[in-house]
Write a protein that holds these residues in place. Sequence first.
Motif, PDB file in Angstrom:
ATOM      1  N   UNK A 168       0.792  -1.231   0.000  1.00  0.00           N
ATOM      2  CA  UNK A 168       0.000   0.000   0.000  1.00  0.00           C
ATOM      3  C   UNK A 168       0.826   1.283   0.000  1.00  0.00           C
ATOM      4  N   UNK A 169       2.135   1.187  -0.198  1.00  0.00           N
ATOM      5  CA  UNK A 169       2.937   2.411  -0.280  1.00  0.00           C
ATOM      6  C   UNK A 169       2.528   3.236  -1.497  1.00  0.00           C
ATOM      7  N   UNK A 170       2.218   2.566  -2.607  1.00  0.00           N
ATOM      8  CA  UNK A 170       1.769   3.267  -3.800  1.00  0.00           C
ATOM      9  C   UNK A 170       0.442   3.983  -3.531  1.00  0.00           C
ATOM     10  N   UNK A 171      -0.479   3.320  -2.829  1.00  0.00           N
ATOM     11  CA  UNK A 171      -1.767   3.921  -2.504  1.00  0.00           C
ATOM     12  C   UNK A 171      -1.594   5.134  -1.605  1.00  0.00           C
ATOM     13  N   UNK A 172      -0.701   5.019  -0.608  1.00  0.00           N
ATOM     14  CA  UNK A 172      -0.447   6.152   0.288  1.00  0.00           C
ATOM     15  C   UNK A 172       0.072   7.352  -0.489  1.00  0.00           C
ATOM     16  N   UNK A 173       0.923   7.106  -1.463  1.00  0.00           N
ATOM     17  CA  UNK A 173       1.466   8.215  -2.254  1.00  0.00           C
ATOM     18  C   UNK A 173       0.390   8.849  -3.124  1.00  0.00           C
ATOM     19  N   UNK A 174      -0.401   8.039  -3.780  1.00  0.00           N
ATOM     20  CA  UNK A 174      -1.421   8.566  -4.685  1.00  0.00           C
ATOM     21  C   UNK A 174      -2.429   9.436  -3.946  1.00  0.00           C
ATOM     22  N   UNK A 175      -2.854   8.996  -2.751  1.00  0.00           N
ATOM     23  CA  UNK A 175      -3.951   9.686  -2.081  1.00  0.00           C
ATOM     24  C   UNK A 175      -3.523  10.708  -1.032  1.00  0.00           C
ATOM     25  N   UNK A 176      -2.265  10.716  -0.640  1.00  0.00           N
ATOM     26  CA  UNK A 176      -1.875  11.642   0.430  1.00  0.00           C
ATOM     27  C   UNK A 176      -0.643  12.471   0.124  1.00  0.00           C
ATOM     28  N   UNK A 177       0.068  12.143  -0.951  1.00  0.00           N
ATOM     29  CA  UNK A 177       1.317  12.836  -1.224  1.00  0.00           C
ATOM     30  C   UNK A 177       1.092  13.967  -2.236  1.00  0.00           C
ATOM     31  N   UNK A 178       1.634  15.165  -1.986  1.00  0.00           N
ATOM     32  CA  UNK A 178       1.412  16.297  -2.892  1.00  0.00           C
ATOM     33  C   UNK A 178       2.357  16.268  -4.095  1.00  0.00           C
ATOM     34  N   UNK A 179       2.179  15.283  -4.969  1.00  0.00           N
ATOM     35  CA  UNK A 179       3.076  15.135  -6.116  1.00  0.00           C
ATOM     36  C   UNK A 179       3.042  16.374  -7.013  1.00  0.00           C
ATOM     37  N   UNK A 180       4.221  16.805  -7.399  1.00  0.00           N
ATOM     38  CA  UNK A 180       4.335  17.948  -8.294  1.00  0.00           C
ATOM     39  C   UNK A 180       5.654  17.835  -9.048  1.00  0.00           C
ATOM     40  N   UNK A 181       5.598  17.934 -10.373  1.00  0.00           N
ATOM     41  CA  UNK A 181       6.786  17.831 -11.202  1.00  0.00           C
ATOM     42  C   UNK A 181       6.960  19.122 -11.989  1.00  0.00           C
ATOM     43  N   UNK A 182       8.082  19.765 -11.812  1.00  0.00           N
ATOM     44  CA  UNK A 182       8.333  21.055 -12.455  1.00  0.00           C
ATOM     45  C   UNK A 182       8.773  20.817 -13.897  1.00  0.00           C
ATOM     46  N   UNK A 183       7.868  21.094 -14.823  1.00  0.00           N
ATOM     47  CA  UNK A 183       8.185  20.911 -16.240  1.00  0.00           C
ATOM     48  C   UNK A 183       8.437  22.204 -16.975  1.00  0.00           C
ATOM     49  N   UNK A 184       8.805  23.261 -16.238  1.00  0.00           N
ATOM     50  CA  UNK A 184       8.984  24.575 -16.876  1.00  0.00           C
ATOM     51  C   UNK A 184      10.076  24.538 -17.941  1.00  0.00           C
ATOM     52  N   UNK A 185      11.159  23.826 -17.684  1.00  0.00           N
ATOM     53  CA  UNK A 185      12.231  23.748 -18.677  1.00  0.00           C
ATOM     54  C   UNK A 185      11.756  23.087 -19.964  1.00  0.00           C
ATOM     55  N   UNK A 186      10.921  22.071 -19.827  1.00  0.00           N
ATOM     56  CA  UNK A 186      10.371  21.420 -21.017  1.00  0.00           C
ATOM     57  C   UNK A 186       9.525  22.400 -21.818  1.00  0.00           C
ATOM     58  N   UNK A 187       8.731  23.208 -21.121  1.00  0.00           N
ATOM     59  CA  UNK A 187       7.928  24.203 -21.812  1.00  0.00           C
ATOM     60  C   UNK A 187       8.774  25.221 -22.551  1.00  0.00           C
TER      61      UNK A 187
END
Length: 328
Positions: A281-300
């Motif tokens: 359930x580590x994957x589930x904990x990450x999906x539902x409680x972790x504030x995932x954010x990936x900075x793609x500004x350089x790609x833009x």
Amino acid sequence: MTESHPALVTGAAGFIGRRLVSALRGADQPVRALVRPEHEVDDLQTLGVEILRGDAADAQTMVEAAKGCGTIYHLAAARGPKKLSLHAYERLNTALLDAAASAALGAGAVLVAASTVSVLGGCPPGAPANSLPLRPNTRYGASRAACETRLAGHWGPRGLDWRIARIAERVAGPGARDWRGVVCAVRDSCYRWLPTGGAMHSCDVDDVVAGLRLCAGDRAQAGQTYVLTASEPEPMESLLQGIADMLGADFAPRRLPGGPARAYKRLGDAVFKAFRHELPYAFTARIYAWPSRYDGADTGRQLGFAPRFTVAEAVQRSVRWMQAEGLV
């Protein structure tokens, strides 16, 4: 080479692969699609796609498929968070990468290698997500990190023109069957508890396809990594509420503090780093409680990648597609 040369797409029978092939054909790009013998691809054949059947991990098959091609979009991979052992993931995905890279080098083609943001472990980055160190926390993520390292250390020095496209997890949009479990759970009021603080940084499939094509274009640079996510993440609570609103479902889970789930996610990261073992359930904990954010500004900035859809809009497009198909 120019767009008059065929583009080869491995994994063309998959969710993203089909949309990519369709977009390329819509732009009058000749396309070869390498699919496994058991895959049904009548829809691709009607688009005028040259269908080749075989194993993308077979070096000779890839050499034959790549002849005369200007670009190879390498999407074929062994996927899934818990289906295989770490050794099996690494063996299969490395074999697929090596076959594609060798074929691209021999054909003088550009290799756009699909990877995943999960090589970063879901940690909110303090720097552009294409420049962070690799820190996977799943077997699948570790296998893709190994492929990225091999491209840079083994194939780059041999003269291969490669670009890596790190694709968002849980890509949404029309055809996204991976979202059906979540949508059905909302419909059936299965969410009785929900940790607070989680955010999903997904992407719409059509934006991913646009990004992959930009990775093969003139603005992309050999040996660079690009991040294909929506412009901003979406809080999980509002994402699930939006699904409920579309379905006319009651969504009233009990909100729980997200701290324990985030602590469990951190523990899972530490265990995987030390022992290469995934906690339940580590994957589930990450999906539902972790504030995932990936900075793609350089790609833009580098590619001009500008996603048209927010995460919420992409998921809404998934729900409308499922409703039209009678899946929910």
